[in-house]
Design an enzyme around this catalytic site. Structure first.
Site, PDB file in Angstrom:
ATOM      1  N   HIS A 123      41.383  47.615  -3.099  1.00 18.16           N
ATOM      2  CA  HIS A 123      42.748  48.048  -2.788  1.00 18.16           C
ATOM      3  C   HIS A 123      43.796  47.365  -3.662  1.00 18.16           C
ATOM      4  O   HIS A 123      44.978  47.735  -3.613  1.00 18.16           O
ATOM      5  CB  HIS A 123      43.065  47.806  -1.312  1.00 18.16           C
ATOM      6  CG  HIS A 123      43.714  48.975  -0.648  1.00 18.16           C
ATOM      7  ND1 HIS A 123      44.673  49.750  -1.268  1.00 18.16           N
ATOM      8  CD2 HIS A 123      43.550  49.514   0.582  1.00 18.16           C
ATOM      9  CE1 HIS A 123      45.067  50.710  -0.440  1.00 18.16           C
ATOM     10  NE2 HIS A 123      44.405  50.586   0.687  1.00 18.16           N
ATOM     11  N   ASP A 171      44.615  53.098  -4.511  1.00 16.70           N
ATOM     12  CA  ASP A 171      45.158  53.460  -3.207  1.00 16.70           C
ATOM     13  C   ASP A 171      44.459  54.702  -2.686  1.00 16.70           C
ATOM     14  O   ASP A 171      43.771  55.418  -3.433  1.00 16.70           O
ATOM     15  CB  ASP A 171      46.672  53.699  -3.308  1.00 16.70           C
ATOM     16  CG  ASP A 171      47.436  52.432  -3.668  1.00 16.70           C
ATOM     17  OD1 ASP A 171      47.085  51.366  -3.125  1.00 16.70           O
ATOM     18  OD2 ASP A 171      48.356  52.511  -4.498  1.00 16.70           O
TER      19      ASP A 171
END
Length: 443
Positions: free
Chosen positions: A413, A417
């Site tokens: 992350h 995304d």
């Protein structure tokens, strides 16, 4: 006599460190040039380090199971003739003469680790990995008790501290005396308490009962454990899944597999279709083909697909280079050849380098849903699960039995995304669901 150094070699283009799996020599052993000195692991493959000199082993500096950066000295050899080493030694310590507080013992690490730890005790030698971790996480090395030889702080010590979340910082140490006015004796002993608490956790005390089998942890298994721990700790994992209707793909592959095997000499697997679809989607979504590099993200130009191949006791990740430029047949051949090399012990280090994205065929053993650990330092891994027949509600409201597969994606992350990953999976799904005799060529 001269003392020569053997350094950690670079066993691949992107390899920056290696782990000493096993020493093949001892202090005092006579070795010839090119004799193997040690087994070294990079990622998940073993390689032998040959001697560059003929002589006698003087000192084994590196320890088994420890990780060292490329260029770091791992042992010394005493050779006959030539006084070069003796002449070089004073030159290394000339700079140190200006700062008496730093003994010459720290000189070897200076060339291997130009990074300076602001809170490192003076005159103490650290590996580049320890220095880097202490800086990245603000660890005060004065407050850490090492478990390595002679009390040396190892990378494992810092990883356990980082994993615990209880980071000993210089600021915390400085603030400690202000909290309470303790007697001098207590103040003198106080630093030992945090240090003791930072010792590496002992191995679990597992009782061994009659009939239990103790299996030593191999070098390859240690390398797998270290790489997975690093990935899980450093990369914040997120996970997403998408189901795909591959009925047309299954019918197409099954209709040509016999003819293909007879013509090409190897099986045309479903996995080749999945790898090709992923490579095509990566070309359209290059953000997925990226790596975290601290202060920047590196978006890789080449699309090199790592594939996981397991043996009875280890996991290897060979790489299909330029997968986007290969046909389904070409990818299928590489999958077959690489898997064969893994199982016959012929896979080379070079064949495991350069991967940019991993596709794992978890469906080969019946899995229908899984959460993979990212193959560090890549940004994502895709698990291709089992193809199973399930009743599905079609667009016309009718229920039909279809061949369905789950695609499970783990992502870093920091780099990716959910939006771009969702669009990437949608594209993979679209390619697979439109794979058929009419739309797809395997050549």
């Amino acid at each position: 006599m001269a003392i020569e150094q053997i350094k950690m070699p670079q066993l691949g283009e992107s390899v920056t460190e290696g782990t000493i799996s096993k020493w093949l020599v001892s202090v005092g052993d006579k070795v010839n040039k090119y004799d193997p000195l040690a087994e070294v692991m990079t990622d998940k493959v073993n390689a032998e380090v040959p001697s560059s000199f003929t002589g006698v082993i003087k000192e084994l500096i590196a320890e088994e199971g420890e990780t060292y950066e490329v260029g770091q000295v791992i042992l010394t050899i005493e050779t006959e003739g030539g006084g070069e080493a003796a002449q070089d030694a004073p030159a290394e310590t000339k700079a140190e003469d200006k700062t008496p507080a730093a003994p010459s013992a720290s000189a070897p690490s200076a060339s291997a680790a130009p990074v300076k730890a602001a809170d490192a005790p003076k005159g103490v030698r650290y590996s580049p990995a320890v220095l880097r971790l202490s800086q990245e996480h603000g660890i005060d090395l004065n407050q850490v008790t090492g478990t390595g030889g002679g009390g040396r702080i190892t990378r494992k010590d810092l990883m356990k501290i980082i994993e615990s979340g209880d980071i000993p910082t210089a600021a915390a140490a400085a603030a400690a005396p202000e909290k309470t006015e303790a007697p001098a004796q207590e103040a003198a002993s106080a630093p030992s308490q945090p240090a003791a608490s930072k010792q590496a956790a002992p191995a679990p005390n597992v009782p061994v009962m009659p009939g239990d089998v103790e299996i030593p942890v191999t070098g390859v298994r240690k390398a797998i454990a270290a790489n997975m721990l690093r990935s899980k700790h450093e990369a914040p994992h997120a996970w997403t899944m998408m189901e795909v209707d591959v009925t047309n793909l299954v019918e197409y592959r099954n209709s040509i597999k016999g003819e293909f095997k007879q013509k090409e000499g190897f099986n045309l697997t479903f996995f080749a279709f999945f790898v090709k679809a992923v490579a095509q989607a990566l070309k359209e979504f290059p953000q997925i083909n990226s790596m975290w590099a601290g202060d920047k993200i590196i978006q890789k130009k080449d699309i090199n697909i790592s594939i996981a191949v397991a043996t009875d006791d280890a996991l290897f990740v060979p790489v299909i280079k330029a997968a986007d430029e290969k046909t389904i047949k070409g990818i299928g051949r590489e999958i077959n050849d690489l898997a064969l090399k893994v199982r016959t012990g012929k896979l080379t280090s070079a064949e495991m380098q350069g991967g940019t994205f991993t596709v794992n065929n978890t469906g080969s053993f019946g899995s229908v849903q899984s959460m993979g650990i990212i193959n560090y330092p890549q940004a994502a891994i895709l698990q291709v699960e089992s193809i199973v027949k399930r009743p599905v509600v079609m667009n016309n409201g009718m229920i039909a039995v279809r061949d369905m597969v789950n695609l499970c994606m783990s992502l870093d992350h920091r780099v990716l995304d959910g939006l771009v990953c969702g669009r990437f999976l949608q594209r993979v799904k679209e390619i697979l669901e439109n794979t058929s005799k009419e739309n797809t060529s395997i050549y």
